[in-house]
Structure formats: C-alpha cells, structure tokens
Design an enzyme around this catalytic site. Sequence first.
Site, PDB file in Angstrom:
ATOM      1  N   ASP A   8       0.861  -1.178   0.000  1.00 39.88           N
ATOM      2  CA  ASP A   8       0.000   0.000   0.000  1.00 39.88           C
ATOM      3  C   ASP A   8       0.901   1.232   0.000  1.00 39.88           C
ATOM      4  OD1 ASP A   8       0.899   0.284   2.608  1.00 39.88           O
ATOM      5  OD2 ASP A   8      -1.088   0.328   3.523  1.00 39.88           O
ATOM      6  N   CYS A  65       3.376  -3.048   4.005  1.00 33.98           N
ATOM      7  CA  CYS A  65       2.559  -1.879   4.341  1.00 33.98           C
ATOM      8  C   CYS A  65       3.312  -1.099   5.413  1.00 33.98           C
ATOM      9  CB  CYS A  65       1.130  -2.280   4.754  1.00 33.98           C
ATOM     10  SG  CYS A  65       0.980  -3.325   6.205  1.00 33.98           S
ATOM     11  N   THR A  67       3.149  -1.203   8.734  1.00 34.33           N
ATOM     12  CA  THR A  67       3.615  -2.101   9.799  1.00 34.33           C
ATOM     13  C   THR A  67       3.812  -3.540   9.331  1.00 34.33           C
ATOM     14  OG1 THR A  67       1.334  -2.616  10.360  1.00 34.33           O
ATOM     15  CG2 THR A  67       2.367  -0.786  11.557  1.00 34.33           C
ATOM     16  N   HIS A  98      10.680 -23.788   9.106  1.00 37.46           N
ATOM     17  CA  HIS A  98       9.718 -24.476   9.977  1.00 37.46           C
ATOM     18  C   HIS A  98       8.266 -24.338   9.540  1.00 37.46           C
ATOM     19  CE1 HIS A  98      12.523 -24.656  13.770  1.00 37.46           C
ATOM     20  NE2 HIS A  98      13.125 -25.061  12.662  1.00 37.46           N
ATOM     21  N   HIS A 133       8.150 -30.871  10.893  1.00 40.81           N
ATOM     22  CA  HIS A 133       7.389 -29.649  10.612  1.00 40.81           C
ATOM     23  C   HIS A 133       6.261 -29.874   9.604  1.00 40.81           C
ATOM     24  CE1 HIS A 133      10.258 -27.481  12.968  1.00 40.81           C
ATOM     25  NE2 HIS A 133      11.249 -27.966  12.237  1.00 40.81           N
TER      26      HIS A 133
HETATM   27  C1  RB5 Z   1      -1.717   2.806   6.441  1.00 45.89           C
HETATM   28  O1  RB5 Z   1      -1.658   4.045   7.057  1.00 45.89           O
HETATM   29  C2  RB5 Z   1      -1.427   1.700   7.435  1.00 45.89           C
HETATM   30  O2  RB5 Z   1      -2.525   1.502   8.260  1.00 45.89           O
HETATM   31  C3  RB5 Z   1      -1.047   0.416   6.720  1.00 45.89           C
HETATM   32  O3  RB5 Z   1       0.037   0.655   5.895  1.00 45.89           O
HETATM   33  C4  RB5 Z   1      -0.645  -0.745   7.603  1.00 45.89           C
HETATM   34  O4  RB5 Z   1       0.291  -0.368   8.560  1.00 45.89           O
HETATM   35  C5  RB5 Z   1      -1.751  -1.528   8.167  1.00 45.89           C
HETATM   36  O5  RB5 Z   1      -1.568  -2.538   8.845  1.00 45.89           O
END
Ligand code: RB5
Length: 144
Positions: A8, A65, A67, A98, A133
């Site tokens: 994203d 993304c 996080t 694993h 595994h």
């Molecule tokens: C976008 O701002 C953010 O929410 C997305 O990139 C991600 O971190 C979601 O898990």
Amino acid sequence: MKFFIGCDHGGYSVKSKVIQILESLGNEVKDLGTHSNQSVDYPDYAHKVCKSILSTPGSNGILICGTGIGMSITANRYKGIRAALCTDSYTASITKQHNNSNVLCFGQRVVGMGVIEDMLRAWCKSEFEAGRHQARVEKIENIT
Ligand code: RB5
C-alpha cells in the site's frame, strides 16, 4: 523463484528496491501495485497477491505496508497462504524452514532497508525442512 509483490502507500517507497534485490538474487518478480504514494487500502493488494500465488503453484509473495500487520492478517485468511510478518533475518529464515511460509510481510515504517535486504536474502536461501514440521504445517491447513 517466482514472486508476486504488493504494497500500500505505507510500503510504496521501498517496493522498487525490494524488486531490485529479489531480481539480483535470480528471482522473477511480478509487481501487482500499488504504483504511487497515494492512499489505498492494503487488503486490496493482499488479495491480489494471494490469489496470484494460489493460481501459480510454487510461487511466493512479498507484502509491504506501514507495519506489515494488516497485510499479514489479510493474507492469512487464505487457505494455502502462510504469511510471516518478520522484523529480522533470523525469523525470516526460520519461518521458511519451519512454517514453509510462502509470503513474507514487513513494515516500511518498522524496518530499514538494510534489515529488509537481510530478510530477503535469508528468506530466499532458506528451505522448508519438512520432517517434524510437515505434520504441523498440515495441521494449520486442516482447520475446521
Ligand atoms: C496505512 O496508514 C497503514 O494503516 C497500513 O500501511 C498498515 O500499517 C496496516 O496494517
């Protein structure tokens, strides 16, 4: 290996460098977007990558993304997808050995390019160990 990659806006800045690293390691990479910094919804790109993997046997995915969390939550809804959210090369390597993970997720706002490169190298060179595994991974798929 064949890879599908998606991100994203929170992962867009590192995507082209990630593609370059994967290709330099001898992989084929198909970029499924997003293609700008404009705000988009991460599940749309996780869905594209997961559907492509499931229709291309033996392929793998990269989802980025902010996080890595939203991408991994979405990807793991798919039967046959084992998405690993990693922050270091140790977990990137072990999850292939694993868990036989077929998607690597990470967050552009969490890890820097050096760590990302280490994770990509570790994940690409590691192999599923099967053995004990194998049954564990089968138990993931056999959810009722
Ligand atoms: C976008 O701002 C953010 O929410 C997305 O990139 C991600 O971190 C979601 O898990």
